[in-house]
Design a protein around this motif. Structure first.
Motif, short mmCIF file in Angstrom:
data_model
loop_
_atom_site.label_atom_id
_atom_site.label_comp_id
_atom_site.label_asym_id
_atom_site.label_seq_id
_atom_site.Cartn_x
_atom_site.Cartn_y
_atom_site.Cartn_z
N GLN A 1 0.84 -1.19 0.00
CA GLN A 1 0.00 0.00 0.00
C GLN A 1 0.87 1.25 0.00
O GLN A 1 1.07 1.89 1.03
N GLU B 1 -4.50 -3.93 -2.26
CA GLU B 1 -3.11 -3.70 -2.65
C GLU B 1 -3.10 -2.83 -3.91
O GLU B 1 -3.95 -2.98 -4.78
N TYR B 2 -2.13 -1.91 -3.96
CA TYR B 2 -2.02 -1.02 -5.12
C TYR B 2 -0.73 -1.32 -5.88
O TYR B 2 0.33 -1.41 -5.28
N TYR C 1 -7.39 2.43 1.59
CA TYR C 1 -6.50 1.61 2.43
C TYR C 1 -7.07 1.44 3.83
O TYR C 1 -6.63 0.59 4.59
#
Length: 168
Positions: A5, A37-38, A28
């Motif tokens: 994140q 999740e990014y 988040y």
């Protein structure tokens, strides 16, 4: 261990239809904080637990699908009901990260005889793996079910080894 994140000053904007959209770092926060999740390279959000465990519950192979198109609405629908695939995957991820359920913790609770028996079975498995690797053989068979006549080299050799050594 947990989802990646990243905290960026500004997330990239992408045009969807006639609107410019971007990832919102507020996502988040709970209830998505444990799994969202990014990915900077793809500029997309993913579900970490589904990425890791979804194929155990579904065979569709779309665990890596991003929440790129419809953001918050898709996040909410992704979680679903209590018995949804996402919740099963999330619980599997929690179990995986729980150190009290680790092999080391389980072994420390065994008495000496059980530890010795475990080591004997583990060494038998390792010896079978070494034999298969040394000979360049495949581990698995086409059908490893109990009813199968041939379960693959690993299971067949382990059974053979066990039949010839009563301590295994």
């Amino acid at each position: 261990m947990g989802p990646y994140q990243p905290e960026l000053e500004a997330f990239p904007k992408t045009k969807f239809g006639n609107k410019m959209r971007q990832f919102n770092p507020d996502w988040y926060k709970p209830p998505y904080s444990g799994w969202l999740e990014y990915n900077i390279k793809d500029d997309a959000a993913f579900c970490l637990c589904c990425y890791l465990f979804k194929n155990e519950f579904e065979s569709r192979g779309n665990a890596g699908r991003a929440f790129a198109n419809d953001g918050p609405a898709r996040l909410k629908s992704h979680v679903g009901e209590v018995n949804s695939t996402q919740n099963k995957c999330f619980n599997r991820m929690l179990d995986f990260s729980n150190q009290r359920q680790s092999i080391r913790a389980s072994l420390s609770n065994l008495n000496e005889k059980d530890k010795s028996d475990y080591r004997i079975r583990l060494n038998a498995s390792i010896n079978v793996v070494r034999f298969i690797l040394r000979n360049g053989l495949s581990f698995r068979g086409h059908d490893e079910s109990e009813e199968s006549e041939y379960k693959g080299f690993f299971l067949e050799l382990l059974e053979f080894h066990g039949n010839n050594h009563s301590d295994v």
